[in-house]
Design an enzyme around this catalytic site. Sequence first.
Site, PDB file in Angstrom:
ATOM      1  N   GLY A 155      75.701  26.000  32.295  1.00 15.96           N
ATOM      2  CA  GLY A 155      74.454  26.480  31.702  1.00 15.96           C
ATOM      3  C   GLY A 155      74.578  27.977  31.491  1.00 15.96           C
TER       4      GLY A 155
ATOM      5  N   ARG B 217      32.250  35.204  25.823  1.00 19.61           N
ATOM      6  CA  ARG B 217      31.826  34.593  27.094  1.00 19.61           C
ATOM      7  C   ARG B 217      30.923  35.563  27.870  1.00 19.61           C
ATOM      8  NH1 ARG B 217      31.188  30.135  30.331  1.00 19.61           N
ATOM      9  NH2 ARG B 217      31.717  30.609  32.502  1.00 19.61           N
TER      10      ARG B 217
ATOM     11  N   ARG C  86      76.951  45.683  16.364  1.00 18.09           N
ATOM     12  CA  ARG C  86      76.877  44.690  17.441  1.00 18.09           C
ATOM     13  C   ARG C  86      75.634  44.961  18.281  1.00 18.09           C
ATOM     14  NH1 ARG C  86      81.870  42.806  21.327  1.00 18.09           N
ATOM     15  NH2 ARG C  86      80.565  41.946  22.975  1.00 18.09           N
TER      16      ARG C  86
ATOM     17  N   THR D 141      74.452  43.290  21.057  1.00 17.79           N
ATOM     18  CA  THR D 141      74.438  42.504  22.298  1.00 17.79           C
ATOM     19  C   THR D 141      73.367  42.990  23.281  1.00 17.79           C
ATOM     20  OG1 THR D 141      76.802  42.189  22.021  1.00 17.79           O
ATOM     21  CG2 THR D 141      75.905  41.680  24.192  1.00 17.79           C
TER      22      THR D 141
ATOM     23  N   GLU E 273      68.394  30.042  25.346  1.00 16.15           N
ATOM     24  CA  GLU E 273      69.271  31.084  24.760  1.00 16.15           C
ATOM     25  C   GLU E 273      69.655  32.133  25.800  1.00 16.15           C
ATOM     26  OE1 GLU E 273      69.018  32.119  20.691  1.00 16.15           O
ATOM     27  OE2 GLU E 273      67.962  30.268  20.181  1.00 16.15           O
TER      28      GLU E 273
ATOM     29  N   THR F 204      69.020  32.544  30.269  1.00 15.64           N
ATOM     30  CA  THR F 204      67.882  32.888  31.133  1.00 15.64           C
ATOM     31  C   THR F 204      67.700  34.411  31.142  1.00 15.64           C
ATOM     32  OG1 THR F 204      69.247  33.198  33.099  1.00 15.64           O
ATOM     33  CG2 THR F 204      68.420  30.953  32.696  1.00 15.64           C
TER      34      THR F 204
ATOM     35  N   GLN G  34      67.595  36.208  33.637  1.00 17.62           N
ATOM     36  CA  GLN G  34      68.529  36.810  34.610  1.00 17.62           C
ATOM     37  C   GLN G  34      69.861  37.093  33.908  1.00 17.62           C
ATOM     38  OE1 GLN G  34      66.323  34.248  35.325  1.00 17.62           O
ATOM     39  NE2 GLN G  34      65.112  35.762  36.431  1.00 17.62           N
TER      40      GLN G  34
HETATM   41  N1  CAA Z   1      80.170  38.964  21.545  1.00 18.60           N
HETATM   42  C1  CAA Z   1      81.489  38.708  21.431  1.00 18.60           C
HETATM   43  N2  CAA Z   1      82.313  38.556  22.481  1.00 18.60           N
HETATM   44  C2  CAA Z   1      81.777  38.688  23.692  1.00 18.60           C
HETATM   45  C3  CAA Z   1      80.395  38.946  23.892  1.00 18.60           C
HETATM   46  C4  CAA Z   1      79.582  39.083  22.752  1.00 18.60           C
HETATM   47  N3  CAA Z   1      78.282  39.321  22.854  1.00 18.60           N
HETATM   48  N4  CAA Z   1      80.162  39.017  25.215  1.00 18.60           N
HETATM   49  C5  CAA Z   1      81.336  38.813  25.824  1.00 18.60           C
HETATM   50  N5  CAA Z   1      82.304  38.604  24.903  1.00 18.60           N
HETATM   51  C6  CAA Z   1      83.723  38.320  25.133  1.00 18.60           C
HETATM   52  C7  CAA Z   1      84.301  39.229  26.206  1.00 18.60           C
HETATM   53  O1  CAA Z   1      84.813  40.421  25.657  1.00 18.60           O
HETATM   54  C8  CAA Z   1      85.391  38.364  26.797  1.00 18.60           C
HETATM   55  O2  CAA Z   1      86.520  38.393  25.928  1.00 18.60           O
HETATM   56  P1  CAA Z   1      88.014  38.275  26.532  1.00 18.60           P
HETATM   57  O3  CAA Z   1      88.102  36.902  27.149  1.00 18.60           O
HETATM   58  O4  CAA Z   1      88.887  38.431  25.331  1.00 18.60           O
HETATM   59  O5  CAA Z   1      88.144  39.368  27.554  1.00 18.60           O
HETATM   60  C9  CAA Z   1      84.816  36.954  26.708  1.00 18.60           C
HETATM   61  O6  CAA Z   1      83.829  36.990  25.652  1.00 18.60           O
HETATM   62  C10 CAA Z   1      84.158  36.502  27.981  1.00 18.60           C
HETATM   63  O7  CAA Z   1      83.170  37.473  28.317  1.00 18.60           O
HETATM   64  P2  CAA Z   1      82.637  37.654  29.774  1.00 18.60           P
HETATM   65  O8  CAA Z   1      83.787  37.891  30.712  1.00 18.60           O
HETATM   66  O9  CAA Z   1      81.536  38.663  29.738  1.00 18.60           O
HETATM   67  O10 CAA Z   1      82.062  36.195  30.065  1.00 18.60           O
HETATM   68  P3  CAA Z   1      81.298  35.680  31.325  1.00 18.60           P
HETATM   69  O11 CAA Z   1      81.731  34.279  31.486  1.00 18.60           O
HETATM   70  O12 CAA Z   1      81.394  36.594  32.481  1.00 18.60           O
HETATM   71  O13 CAA Z   1      79.754  35.753  30.928  1.00 18.60           O
HETATM   72  C11 CAA Z   1      77.742  35.370  29.711  1.00 18.60           C
HETATM   73  C12 CAA Z   1      79.245  35.581  29.679  1.00 18.60           C
HETATM   74  C13 CAA Z   1      77.116  36.570  29.053  1.00 18.60           C
HETATM   75  C14 CAA Z   1      77.127  35.168  31.064  1.00 18.60           C
HETATM   76  C15 CAA Z   1      77.569  34.107  28.861  1.00 18.60           C
HETATM   77  O14 CAA Z   1      78.177  32.992  29.512  1.00 18.60           O
HETATM   78  C16 CAA Z   1      76.142  33.783  28.539  1.00 18.60           C
HETATM   79  O15 CAA Z   1      75.567  34.392  27.653  1.00 18.60           O
HETATM   80  N6  CAA Z   1      75.591  32.790  29.251  1.00 18.60           N
HETATM   81  C17 CAA Z   1      74.296  32.245  28.880  1.00 18.60           C
HETATM   82  C18 CAA Z   1      74.515  31.050  27.990  1.00 18.60           C
HETATM   83  C19 CAA Z   1      73.400  30.862  27.031  1.00 18.60           C
HETATM   84  O16 CAA Z   1      72.817  31.799  26.502  1.00 18.60           O
HETATM   85  N7  CAA Z   1      73.120  29.607  26.728  1.00 18.60           N
HETATM   86  C20 CAA Z   1      72.134  29.284  25.774  1.00 18.60           C
HETATM   87  C21 CAA Z   1      72.389  27.969  25.163  1.00 18.60           C
HETATM   88  S1  CAA Z   1      71.803  27.834  23.533  1.00 18.60           S
HETATM   89  C22 CAA Z   1      70.162  27.491  23.615  1.00 18.60           C
HETATM   90  O17 CAA Z   1      69.524  27.574  24.613  1.00 18.60           O
HETATM   91  C23 CAA Z   1      69.583  27.199  22.291  1.00 18.60           C
HETATM   92  C24 CAA Z   1      68.479  26.258  22.270  1.00 18.60           C
HETATM   93  O18 CAA Z   1      68.644  25.077  22.463  1.00 18.60           O
HETATM   94  C25 CAA Z   1      67.156  26.723  21.859  1.00 18.60           C
END
Ligand code: CAA
Length: 379
Positions: free
Chosen positions: A131, A268, A311, A313, A363, A365, A367
Amino acid sequence: MIDFSLSDDLLEIQSRARHFAQSEILPIAAEYDRKAQVPPGITAKARAAGLLNVTIPKEYGGMGYGALQSAIIAEELGAACAGISITILVNGLSLTPVQLFGTEEQKVKFLRPVAEGAKLAAFCLTEREAGSDAGALKTTALPDGDDFVINGQKCFVTSGGLAEIMTVFALTDPDRGARGVSAIVVPADTPGIRVTKVEDKMGQRASNTVELTFENVRVPQANLLGKRGHGFSIALQTLDFGRSGVAALSVGVARAALEYATAYAKERHQFGVPIIVNQGVSFMLADMAMKVEAARLLTWQAAWLADTGTRATGKSAMAKCFASDTAMEVTTCAVQIWAGNGYMRDYPVEKLMRDAKLLQIYEGTNQIQRMVIARQLGK
Ligand code: CAA
């Protein structure tokens, strides 16, 4: 130069979206919330109003809008019903990987039929054990001849039971962990895809959220988006765009709650006066109004930044987090101001409060948003 006024183009989009939201969504919102169903035909109506698939470029049948135009729409739709709105808006998230990383041939093949046919699309990333830690997914898409064969399960997929096309994130190279994830377009009628659970949600009930099981689902390798093994980065870049949309939706939910709360506080009467004359109530409304305005500014800034090609982010995580926390706080206050009536399903504010909760969860949490923001600060 900074100019906070909306251009004529944005005002036209806002007014069109407001008209649609108030005339086509709001009147049926409570009914479909109770039924826990997406209103049939709503996406065709949204398309006719120029409010579906808005970020798809015009040459592929979309409106060619940017993130700011899309945010203006999301706020208006969100003020009417977040559940119906997420069905309309999640198409943008699901198709962003095709727009950003698809070849010309893939864009023509996958974007045009969705845009022209008012079809739905789904974003299949989350799994039961992946997740927040989205990179830990287990679904595989193993190469076999000219195909990938997909096996695994995705959960909490918005529109998963209604979509005609899906962007699926799966391991093409399981030994490489997150670096072995690829993004693949999968037509929903491919044999082997089953809806194995329809979720019964607290809020945003007028949307379809399901678990999908993929069993030996065979799709051509030609459906790979971008490079093999770049799927996790594609997912995160897509979420950078999507999060400003959730922020805008949250502003809409919060704004609606503020409007209902203000109207009620003026109307009210208790102890012979409207309750708004009590400082305890009026200061709550003042705080709610401040937060709605601040959330909107942060949202517009994140969307504007995305439109400049920068970007976004950190800013989109800030906007998503602040705006959805605001939606939760403001809707809770609205229920408090409406008090006994507010807690009852006969009135609109309890639905807004239930709908707001999901904004803090999907999209990413809040946190996770704070983690993303903190990591950006540390860079
Ligand atoms: N853009 C591009 N690349 C990125 C990036 C970004 N914003 N953020 C990180 N990266 C890259 C990093 O540079 C890294 O690259 P390398 O492997 O080449 O070094 C790689 O991606 C991994 O990055 P992290 O080490 O930061 O990854 P992580 O595993 O520690 O954590 C996280 C990433 C930010 C926690 C991510 O897992 C995350 O966003 N988790 C939440 C998931 C989420 O949002 N789910 C939503 C589901 S969709 C939904 O809810 C839609 C719906 O139905 C309405």
